[in-house]
Design a protein around this motif. Sequence first.
Motif, PDB file in Angstrom:
ATOM      1  N   ARG A 189     104.862 -25.373  27.572  1.00  0.00           N
ATOM      2  CA  ARG A 189     104.031 -26.213  28.428  1.00  0.00           C
ATOM      3  C   ARG A 189     104.416 -27.687  28.333  1.00  0.00           C
ATOM      4  NH1 ARG A 189     103.091 -22.071  30.239  1.00  0.00           N
ATOM      5  NH2 ARG A 189     101.125 -21.040  30.712  1.00  0.00           N
ATOM      6  N   ASP A 190     104.092 -28.393  29.397  1.00  0.00           N
ATOM      7  CA  ASP A 190     104.054 -29.860  29.407  1.00  0.00           C
ATOM      8  C   ASP A 190     105.431 -30.499  29.149  1.00  0.00           C
ATOM      9  OD1 ASP A 190     101.466 -29.084  29.715  1.00  0.00           O
ATOM     10  OD2 ASP A 190     100.817 -29.683  27.710  1.00  0.00           O
ATOM     11  N   GLN A 221     101.694 -24.679  35.885  1.00  0.00           N
ATOM     12  CA  GLN A 221     101.515 -23.365  35.278  1.00  0.00           C
ATOM     13  C   GLN A 221     100.050 -22.978  35.298  1.00  0.00           C
ATOM     14  OE1 GLN A 221     103.563 -25.345  32.331  1.00  0.00           O
ATOM     15  NE2 GLN A 221     105.319 -23.979  32.285  1.00  0.00           N
ATOM     16  N   ASN A 227      97.329 -20.160  27.537  1.00  0.00           N
ATOM     17  CA  ASN A 227      98.654 -20.754  27.350  1.00  0.00           C
ATOM     18  C   ASN A 227      99.130 -20.452  25.931  1.00  0.00           C
ATOM     19  OD1 ASN A 227      96.974 -22.414  25.983  1.00  0.00           O
ATOM     20  ND2 ASN A 227      97.627 -24.324  26.983  1.00  0.00           N
TER      21      ASN A 227
END
Length: 662
Positions: free
Chosen positions: A365-366, A374, A379
């Motif tokens: 992520r990120d 997403q 997550n």
Amino acid sequence: MTDSQGHPLSDDQNSLKVGERGPVLLEDHVLRDKLFHFDHERIPERVVHARGYGAHGTFTATEDISDLTRASVFSKGKETPLFVRFSTVAGNLGSFDVPRDVRGFAVKFYTDEGNWDLVGNNMPVFFIQDAMKFPDLVHAVKEEQDRGWPQAASAHDTFWDFVSLMPESTHMLMWLMSDRAIPRSFRFMQGFGVHTYRFVDAEGASAFVKFHWIPKQGLQSVVWNEAVKINGSDPDYHRRDLWNAIQSGDYPEWDLAVQVFDDEFADSFEFDVLDPTKIIPEEQVPLRFIGTMQLNRVVDNVFAETEQVAFMTQNIVPGIDFSNDPLLQGRSFSYLDTQLKRLGSTNFSELPVNAPRCPVMHFQRDGHMQMGRQAGRANYEPNSFTGAAGGPRADRQAGFRTVEPPEAGDTRRIRAESFADHYSQAGLFYRSQSTPEQEHIRMAYVFELSKVEIPAIRERMVANLRNADEDLAAAVADGLGIDLPEATEPAVPPRHDLPPSPALSMTSRAPKSFAGRKLGVLVSDDTDPDLLGAVTGAVEGVGGTVETIGLRVGGVRLKGKRSRTPVDHKIDGAPSVLFDAVALLAAGECATELSRHPAVKDFVSDAFSHYKHIGYVEGAQPLLSVAGVAGKLDQACHDLGSVEPEAFVAALASLRRWERDV
Ligand code: HDE
């Protein structure tokens, strides 16, 4: 037009001023937006392979090799999009295209099971055996740190100092001194995966594999004196060639071939199959052809695609795996690391040229410049959500599984003894070359070592060469004007009994016609238009191209024509080094006028001394005379008054007349 935030602009010419003549206001957000972006346009160039050129294409799998690998890219008949980047190694981004150097041959296959990057070179071996020495090698070959030169050249002290102290480089040096290091174009180069990899089948059984790219266009190089002149007259020679070929619909193609072998062969082979300074001769393990790559689309934007493409040896797909080659293992750390430095974010894999063309699903992520949105609630994994909210799961069967060779031993910093023979294959390579190729290798060693200023380095290098081939060492010593030094003590006695491998000579894969090559035709007023048309037609008939060269770019009045026919080049900008063969169709008074031009003299004399075919008409005699070749014409000089254009073009297929006494 807008600014980078999408605001429509009313004026892109003038900054915001008080009154007519300034001062400029800090408030000018339009100017600041534009300069801000411009100031940050450059990213670090690649530390090696900085200068390169890319193109898009397709790989078509032509054989069923499911007995060898489960890689979906090899399902018979499947087409996979790909991106290729060819490059030089030593020069910086703005260097020229034809230095004596290795060429990168990196292919990114966008397979339906993720990207597979085959990051290879146009030579099948490498300078070093262990990744530990790579920074030293690159430091040695790039410009010397205390003076900042030479650019894109191995002919200097630090490079030869290093390699002369690294006997394991001897085989690669042989390739580097060969014609392979000065290719005529990317289109005429072979490519190699270099390392031994593994193929893995659906049951998990694996075999070793080496990858080869064979250009359908045939192999071709230039001569050294020509390369030197090409770099001055067209520093972009190779990128222009690829771009022109693709834009004109003459799509270059390479066959992909593999050498597949098992542990039994690996154990019986004279050398270690994990040693990247060694080849496996094709005569010992024949090539198996499994597909074809075609390059058929140029990039839209060189920065977005060619610069930002991020190749990584660790990009492999189910069905392919690494071997224990210590160089390969080091590379698979380096490439990911370098992308973060160059592209600045872990999300470089989301740039269009790097993004897989299959679904990408994970819990990463990120990070800087995250492009994806997403969705879903979880997550993390394990999680108890189902469906889209729960996200993806690994699949033990379909997912990538590393092969499981038994590994054992003490933990040591060591070089295996099976890597110790540094000279036998160097000699094998030299002895497998044709006579002109061998002569070029000798000349290249003499040229490069003559640029070395410290005599001890030259001597050490010749001392190493004696272990590879005594005749070569003696010829190089003679060319340098030095006494033959005592041979370096080899770690193991070199073998001189290995049978030559004809496949190592470029002549074994020479072109069969003039297709893809270029004829430069010198024209003037009074050139016979029918002959020009016939020669052009014959060249185009076999898939070649013709470019005309005259005294003035506005054109010439061909015989019997009132209007001017434009020419492609003014003579000063189109020396004969830019063409594979030349035809001198200038005639009459104009031929005499042309012959007074220094560039014309060089055009003809260079074509002759670079062993090229020369077509000429009777009226062009002044050009042959001024170049000093009128009395030396040979079988590759064709009188177009008597030789039919088709016969002339058929003869051009051989490209050079090496027997010529220049
Ligand atoms: Fe590379 N190499 N390399 N190399 N290499 C890079 O990665 C490295 C080696 C090759 O067009 C870098 O993205 C190490 C062999 C090509 O973008 C870097 C070692 C072969 C390209 C790097 C090697 C290659 C690179 C620099 C020794 C032939 C250009 C920029 C262990 C099989 C790809 C980048 C392109 C680029 C490291 C040796 C081929 C620094 C550490 C052997 C074609 O990661």
